[in-house]
Design an enzyme around this catalytic site. Structure first.
Site, PDB file in Angstrom:
ATOM      1  N   GLY A  96      -3.339   1.935   9.565  1.00 41.93           N
ATOM      2  CA  GLY A  96      -4.309   2.658   8.731  1.00 41.93           C
ATOM      3  C   GLY A  96      -5.722   2.104   8.787  1.00 41.93           C
ATOM      4  N   CYS A 133      -8.105  12.922   0.269  1.00 40.37           N
ATOM      5  CA  CYS A 133      -9.020  13.852   0.941  1.00 40.37           C
ATOM      6  C   CYS A 133      -9.371  15.047   0.050  1.00 40.37           C
ATOM      7  CB  CYS A 133      -8.403  14.352   2.243  1.00 40.37           C
ATOM      8  SG  CYS A 133      -7.763  13.010   3.257  1.00 40.37           S
ATOM      9  N   ARG A 160     -12.652   6.174  -4.299  1.00 44.36           N
ATOM     10  CA  ARG A 160     -11.594   5.798  -3.374  1.00 44.36           C
ATOM     11  C   ARG A 160     -10.236   6.334  -3.805  1.00 44.36           C
ATOM     12  NH1 ARG A 160      -9.317  -0.227  -1.732  1.00 44.36           N
ATOM     13  NH2 ARG A 160      -7.861   0.570  -0.190  1.00 44.36           N
ATOM     14  N   ALA A 170      -1.529   6.825   2.207  1.00 46.13           N
ATOM     15  CA  ALA A 170      -1.326   7.556   3.470  1.00 46.13           C
ATOM     16  C   ALA A 170      -0.369   6.835   4.430  1.00 46.13           C
ATOM     17  CB  ALA A 170      -2.685   7.800   4.126  1.00 46.13           C
ATOM     18  N   GLU A 207     -30.055   8.948   3.044  1.00 49.12           N
ATOM     19  CA  GLU A 207     -29.331   8.367   4.183  1.00 49.12           C
ATOM     20  C   GLU A 207     -30.296   7.490   4.982  1.00 49.12           C
ATOM     21  OE1 GLU A 207     -26.129   8.283   5.786  1.00 49.12           O
ATOM     22  OE2 GLU A 207     -27.355   7.004   7.059  1.00 49.12           O
ATOM     23  N   TYR A 266      -6.353  35.431  22.788  1.00 42.52           N
ATOM     24  CA  TYR A 266      -7.553  36.255  22.617  1.00 42.52           C
ATOM     25  C   TYR A 266      -7.246  37.655  22.080  1.00 42.52           C
ATOM     26  CZ  TYR A 266     -10.912  39.835  23.805  1.00 42.52           C
ATOM     27  OH  TYR A 266     -11.716  40.929  23.728  1.00 42.52           O
ATOM     28  N   GLY A 284       0.856  -1.200   0.000  1.00 44.44           N
ATOM     29  CA  GLY A 284       0.000   0.000   0.000  1.00 44.44           C
ATOM     30  C   GLY A 284       0.883   1.238   0.000  1.00 44.44           C
ATOM     31  N   THR A 295      -3.102  -1.519   3.603  1.00 45.58           N
ATOM     32  CA  THR A 295      -3.921  -1.738   2.404  1.00 45.58           C
ATOM     33  C   THR A 295      -5.228  -0.923   2.390  1.00 45.58           C
ATOM     34  OG1 THR A 295      -4.676  -3.711   3.548  1.00 45.58           O
ATOM     35  CG2 THR A 295      -3.075  -4.037   1.793  1.00 45.58           C
ATOM     36  N   GLY A 296      -5.491  -0.193   3.470  1.00 43.24           N
ATOM     37  CA  GLY A 296      -6.640   0.713   3.467  1.00 43.24           C
ATOM     38  C   GLY A 296      -7.994   0.030   3.565  1.00 43.24           C
TER      39      GLY A 296
HETATM   40  C1  LIG Z   1     -12.742  10.789  -0.971  1.00 41.43           C
HETATM   41  C2  LIG Z   1     -12.064  10.629   0.340  1.00 41.43           C
HETATM   42  C3  LIG Z   1     -11.948  11.734   1.173  1.00 41.43           C
HETATM   43  C4  LIG Z   1     -11.325  11.597   2.414  1.00 41.43           C
HETATM   44  N1  LIG Z   1     -11.244  12.701   3.214  1.00 41.43           N
HETATM   45  C5  LIG Z   1     -10.618  12.593   4.411  1.00 41.43           C
HETATM   46  C6  LIG Z   1     -10.444  13.723   5.238  1.00 41.43           C
HETATM   47  O1  LIG Z   1     -10.849  14.837   4.884  1.00 41.43           O
HETATM   48  N2  LIG Z   1      -9.844  13.556   6.435  1.00 41.43           N
HETATM   49  C7  LIG Z   1      -9.368  12.343   6.856  1.00 41.43           C
HETATM   50  O2  LIG Z   1      -8.814  12.248   7.935  1.00 41.43           O
HETATM   51  N3  LIG Z   1      -9.506  11.253   6.071  1.00 41.43           N
HETATM   52  C8  LIG Z   1     -10.110  11.348   4.877  1.00 41.43           C
HETATM   53  N4  LIG Z   1     -10.236  10.247   4.088  1.00 41.43           N
HETATM   54  C9  LIG Z   1      -9.747   8.938   4.594  1.00 41.43           C
HETATM   55  C10 LIG Z   1      -8.265   8.785   4.393  1.00 41.43           C
HETATM   56  O3  LIG Z   1      -7.951   9.014   3.076  1.00 41.43           O
HETATM   57  C11 LIG Z   1      -7.857   7.383   4.802  1.00 41.43           C
HETATM   58  O4  LIG Z   1      -8.153   7.219   6.159  1.00 41.43           O
HETATM   59  C12 LIG Z   1      -6.382   7.131   4.617  1.00 41.43           C
HETATM   60  O5  LIG Z   1      -6.020   7.291   3.292  1.00 41.43           O
HETATM   61  C13 LIG Z   1      -6.042   5.684   5.054  1.00 41.43           C
HETATM   62  O6  LIG Z   1      -4.714   5.387   4.762  1.00 41.43           O
HETATM   63  P1  LIG Z   1      -4.281   3.889   4.454  1.00 41.43           P
HETATM   64  O7  LIG Z   1      -2.816   3.906   4.202  1.00 41.43           O
HETATM   65  O8  LIG Z   1      -4.769   2.999   5.480  1.00 41.43           O
HETATM   66  O9  LIG Z   1      -5.072   3.522   3.145  1.00 41.43           O
HETATM   67  P2  LIG Z   1      -5.036   4.218   1.720  1.00 41.43           P
HETATM   68  O10 LIG Z   1      -4.542   5.592   1.824  1.00 41.43           O
HETATM   69  O11 LIG Z   1      -6.382   4.003   1.142  1.00 41.43           O
HETATM   70  O12 LIG Z   1      -3.992   3.381   0.930  1.00 41.43           O
HETATM   71  C14 LIG Z   1      -4.150   1.994   0.707  1.00 41.43           C
HETATM   72  C15 LIG Z   1      -3.524   1.635  -0.609  1.00 41.43           C
HETATM   73  O13 LIG Z   1      -3.214   0.250  -0.588  1.00 41.43           O
HETATM   74  C16 LIG Z   1      -3.362  -0.262  -1.902  1.00 41.43           C
HETATM   75  N5  LIG Z   1      -3.519  -1.724  -1.802  1.00 41.43           N
HETATM   76  C17 LIG Z   1      -4.546  -2.377  -1.228  1.00 41.43           C
HETATM   77  N6  LIG Z   1      -4.345  -3.708  -1.302  1.00 41.43           N
HETATM   78  C18 LIG Z   1      -3.175  -3.885  -1.956  1.00 41.43           C
HETATM   79  C19 LIG Z   1      -2.433  -5.018  -2.344  1.00 41.43           C
HETATM   80  N7  LIG Z   1      -2.847  -6.263  -2.068  1.00 41.43           N
HETATM   81  N8  LIG Z   1      -1.264  -4.830  -2.995  1.00 41.43           N
HETATM   82  C20 LIG Z   1      -0.828  -3.585  -3.277  1.00 41.43           C
HETATM   83  N9  LIG Z   1      -1.479  -2.482  -2.942  1.00 41.43           N
HETATM   84  C21 LIG Z   1      -2.641  -2.618  -2.270  1.00 41.43           C
HETATM   85  C22 LIG Z   1      -4.571   0.441  -2.428  1.00 41.43           C
HETATM   86  O14 LIG Z   1      -4.544   0.474  -3.834  1.00 41.43           O
HETATM   87  C23 LIG Z   1      -4.428   1.825  -1.807  1.00 41.43           C
HETATM   88  O15 LIG Z   1      -3.884   2.759  -2.712  1.00 41.43           O
HETATM   89  C24 LIG Z   1     -10.811  10.342   2.828  1.00 41.43           C
HETATM   90  C25 LIG Z   1     -10.920   9.237   1.982  1.00 41.43           C
HETATM   91  C26 LIG Z   1     -11.532   9.382   0.746  1.00 41.43           C
HETATM   92  C27 LIG Z   1     -11.639   8.195  -0.148  1.00 41.43           C
END
Ligand SMILES: Cc1cc2nc3c(=O)[nH]c(=O)nc-3n(C[C@H](O)[C@H](O)[C@H](O)COP(=O)(O)OP(=O)(O)OC[C@H]3O[C@@H](n4cnc5c(N)ncnc54)[C@H](O)[C@@H]3O)c2cc1C
Length: 824
Positions: free
Chosen positions: A284, A45, A137, A13, A184, A428, A10, A115-116
């Protein structure tokens, strides 16, 4: 020395954070970062804002390129590479190169899973055939949506799911000019905040013209996603659907490798973020974390925790022993002009865990009221009733929300007690805050509650208390009270309380409210020191109103000494040039509802007919209220501008008529008013026939029931209410409801009414009960005269549902737009 070989799965983030921190900690480690997609380290984000054209540069979202990450951090970045299988015993990872479709193996010393989470897409009928439906996503998802919008030019969009992503998407699609609906399943948007706080957001979303559908879900997507059938039976036609009902942890790799999962499906990790395998860490959105407040397992898919966890894991791999102490879910979101923030636990969670907590609602200004541009922040704080630890906070407002939530989040993290919030020395100056910052105010209120200086009841308890006979004082001015109040309460303005103590019963608990809490608190202090058992309505009328009367303030006209309607300007201003410069300019910024309206009223009083008032306010309710108020009071709203969360209305005193006979706005004398004095069945039927007829012609119809006419509105069954002996006697002698009404002629001991009813049935004429119902369905206003009710000892509980209780002023107000006024 052997080099550490670390593979990170991944590359966004959590993954990218881990990789760069690892490099900073260990220049010689071999670091491989795998990413299934094309892009790494992108700003997910920011994606809704790129779709909405608020962020105009796509490149700005791509924080790091594969090349730069390799060049700057010497990381072996492999995009288009999917991790397929973990052999934890051999410490081997199987990887598939998605460009060549070839798989290969790679050994590791440490593995980091980041992996999110993926968007949930349940098997709803028609979901796979819906060509208009998208989830968001990653960058390719974003590009697909953007391309669809650019090529298909959708006019109607539906967002399913009102979490952060759904709400942000709704706002951005609205920004593009689409007609937006949000569907919703829950009864509120944004789960981290509680219902009464969400109600403020609901109103704002509705005010922005979004069709907000709550407590409803999708049953079926039809016509390739052009039509949505909801569980309620409603259908929506749409050109675009954003499906955002939530995310699930991407846990398959971990599950198949035999790593332990938590109860919610997230990967289980210990306090060092290590999985059940010593060489594998996980971070994550894919993991379950400890809730910092309740110390139970939870899932918090946010970018902040993912980034911080990446850093901790890198440190631990490099031999440190860093703990992750849990997540508090601190979050913030922009919802049109509002900011919505939260930290810690909300009341829903605490209730389900059966914790003993106390709640505070306050509505302070974002900064000093006298400095331009102040607006209200509605805040909620929850603390432990035993330990006084802060358990959570929520805030909704236009300005300064994030700052307050962050201060409270810091206080929670530092283990501060709620009373210590009052000691915080916060920055303030008038443009930024008040000498007592809203966070300090929360500390003061909490201390008063803990010391027993003030006792409170909640907004959701007061109606029941009133029903059971509680004595509730509205401590606002009578003018404010006349705009809207809690039914069944007693108006004693704070300024009059000392002189009117004799009106308040000493034998029962007394509840007090005002607009935002300060006057009620002062009243309660006076009452308590005078021997009354007085309680403050926490959150005041503002919180109550957001839940029970969110859409409108009901303006009740008042009579002055001469019996003239106070708000009604009898004079009209003939067609004339509207003066270019206003006669009076008033700044009502920082005042809370109904402050700006009260100021409008008072300011207009000082003007002559034909003069113009320009008034500005920051209270978001002003936008709607001023339109209603001006219309009701028969003045003229020239225009209403909105700039930087500031509403400026130009109001012409009096009504501006056109040179031709029809008025430009306001009074069109087409409506119908009927006073029903008699309790005779035949007369009641006549009244409702006329009312229905007029209503079906599009007229506004108002029926005012007074004296014997009130008996028509009585419920047929006896209702238990407190009455004096005389009232009981009187009540038992009068007919109770439609079934017992006599007729004016040939009553014949009750035979007459029976005959009439049977003839009506035969001739297929609706019964009186059916007529009342259908009149109400047609919007006929049915008002019971408060004064006659009092004289005749009839209580509001005895009347059928849907009846308003009001004074003669309300009726007189209705007659101003009526072209006839019948007396039956
Ligand atoms: C539209 C949107 C808006 C958001 N806005 C906010 C916000 O304003 N504030 C906030 O705090 N959070 C926000 N979030 C949430 C935030 O983006 C996530 O919490 C954060 O990105 C999580 O990080 P992560 O590393 O766990 O996963 P991710 O950042 O999602 O990264 C995971 C990555 O792993 C990859 N992956 C998965 N499985 C495999 C595999 N088997 N092999 C190789 N690669 C793989 C995926 O392709 C993905 O790119 C938002 C999310 C989205 C979708």
């Amino acid at each position: 020395m052997k080099k550490n070989k670390i593979i990170i799965i991944g590359g966004v983030a959590g993954g990218a954070s881990t990789a760069t921190r690892l490099r900073r900690m260990d220049e010689f480690a071999e670091i491989i970062m795998l990413e299934r997609g094309e892009y790494i380290s992108f700003a997910n984000c920011g994606m809704p804002y790129y779709i909405g054209d608020v962020i105009t540069s796509r490149d700005a979202l791509l924080v790091q390129s594969v090349e730069d990450m390799h060049k700057n951090f010497n990381i072996d970045v492999r995009n288009f590479s999917e991790a397929l299988k973990i052999d934890k015993d051999k410490k081997v990872l199987t990887i598939k190169d998605l460009k060549t479709d070839k798989s290969y193996e790679e050994t590791y010393d440490f593995l980091v899973i980041s992996t999110g989470a993926y968007p949930v897409k349940p098997p709803i009928a028609g979901i796979n055939e819906a060509k208009t439906l998208f989830t968001l996503r990653n960058i390719p998802d974003m590009d697909i949506i953007k391309n669809y919008i650019n090529t298909q030019k959708p006019k109607r969009a539906t967002v399913i799911g009102a979490g952060f992503i759904g709400i942000e998407m709704a706002e951005n699609l609205h920004h593009l000019g689409m007609n937006v609906a949000i569907v919703e399943m829950a009864d509120q948007v944004m789960a981290p905040i509680d219902y009464e706080m969400a109600q403020i957001v609901h109103q704002h979303i509705i005010d922005k013209g979004v069709n907000l559908i709550l407590s409803d879900g999708v049953k079926e997507f039809r016509n390739e996603g052009k039509e949505i059938l909801l569980s309620s039976g409603k259908t929506l036609n749409t050109d675009l659907i954003i499906f955002a009902i939530g995310v699930r942890p991407e846990n398959m790799l971990a599950k198949e490798a035999g790593l332990k999962l938590g109860s919610r499906g997230g990967i289980w990790v210990d306090e060092y973020l290590k999985t059940t395998d010593d060489s594998i860490y996980a971070i994550g959105d894919a993991i379950e974390v400890t809730d910092f407040i309740t110390k139970t397992e939870t899932m918090i898919p946010l970018a902040g925790p993912a980034n911080k966890q990446g850093r901790i894991v890198a440190d631990n791999i490099c031999g440190r022993k860093e703990k992750y102490n849990g997540s508090m879910g601190t979050s913030v979101a922009k919802v049109f002009d509002y900011t919505v923030g939260a930290t810690g636990n909300n009341e829903k969670i605490l209730k389900s865990k059966k914790l003993n907590y106390k709640v505070i609602h306050i509505h302070p200004g974002s900064h000093a009221g006298y400095y331009p541009g102040a607006s209200t922040i509605s805040m909620k704080l929850i603390f432990d009733n035993n330990t006084h630890a802060i358990l959570g906070a929520q805030a909704v407002g236009m300005e300064g929300v994030d700052k307050r939530i962050d201060v409270i989040a810091t206080a929670i993290r530092a283990g501060m007690k709620v009373t210590e919030l009052k000691d915080l020395e916060l920055s303030y100056a008038p443009p930024f805050s008040s000498a007592k910052d809203p966070v300090n105010m929360l500390g003061f209120v909490a201390e008063n509650m803990i010391n027993g200086l003030v006792k409170t009841v909640q907004y959701n308890e007061i109606n029941e208390l009133i029903k059971n006979g509680a004595f509730v004082i509205d401590a606002r001015d009578s003018l404010e009270n006349s705009f809207a109040t809690i039914p069944g309460t007693y108006n004693i303005p704070f300024s009059e309380i000392r002189e009117r103590l004799n009106e308040i019963p000493k034998t029962q608990k007394i509840y007090v409210f005002c607009q935002s809490g300060i006057r009620a608190y002062n009243t309660v202090r006076i009452l308590r020191q005078n021997g009354f058992d007085a309680y403050n309505l926490d959150g005041a009328f503002k919180t109550y109103q957001s839940v029970y009367n969110p859409t409108q303030i009901s303006f009740q006209e008042e009579l002055d000494d001469s019996g003239k309607l106070v708000f009604e300007s009898k004079e009209t201003v003939k067609e004339m040039e509207i003066p270019g410069t206003p006669t009076l300019v008033v700044d009502a910024s920082g005042l809370q509802c109904p402050g700006p309206i009260v100021k409008t009223f008072k300011s207009l009083e000082s003007l002559n007919f034909g003069e113009v008032l320009e008034i500005s306010a920051t209270d978001p309710g002003f936008k709607k209220d001023v339109k209603t108020w001006v219309e009701k009071t028969q003045n003229t709203l020239i225009d209403l501008k909105e700039e930087n969360n500031r509403f400026t209305a130009r109001i012409l005193k009096g009504q501006r008529t056109q040179t031709k006979s029809k008025p430009e706005s306001g009074v069109s004398k087409e409506d119908s008013t009927i006073v029903v004095f008699s309790e005779d069945l035949d007369k009641a039927i006549a009244a409702f026939i006329i009312a229905q007829g007029a209503a079906s012609m599009g007229k506004k119809v108002s029926l005012f029931f007074t004296f014997w006419g009130l008996n028509i509105l009585r419920k047929p069954k006896k209702v238990k209410v407190k009455k004096s002996f005389i009232e009981k006697m009187f009540g038992s002698m009068m007919p109770r409801g439609t079934k017992k009404l006599p007729i004016s002629k040939m009553n014949m001991m009750g035979m007459g009414p029976k005959m009439i009813k049977s003839i009506m049935k035969k001739k297929n004429v609706d019964s009186l009960e059916e007529m009342i119902k259908s009149a109400m369905d047609l919007g006929v206003k049915i008002t019971a005269c408060a004064m006659s009710m009092d004289i005749m000892g009839i209580k509001k509980e005895e009347l059928i549902d849907g009846v308003e209780i009001a004074g003669v002023a309300t009726y007189l107000g209705d007659t101003t737009t009526s072209n006839h006024n019948l007396f039956i």
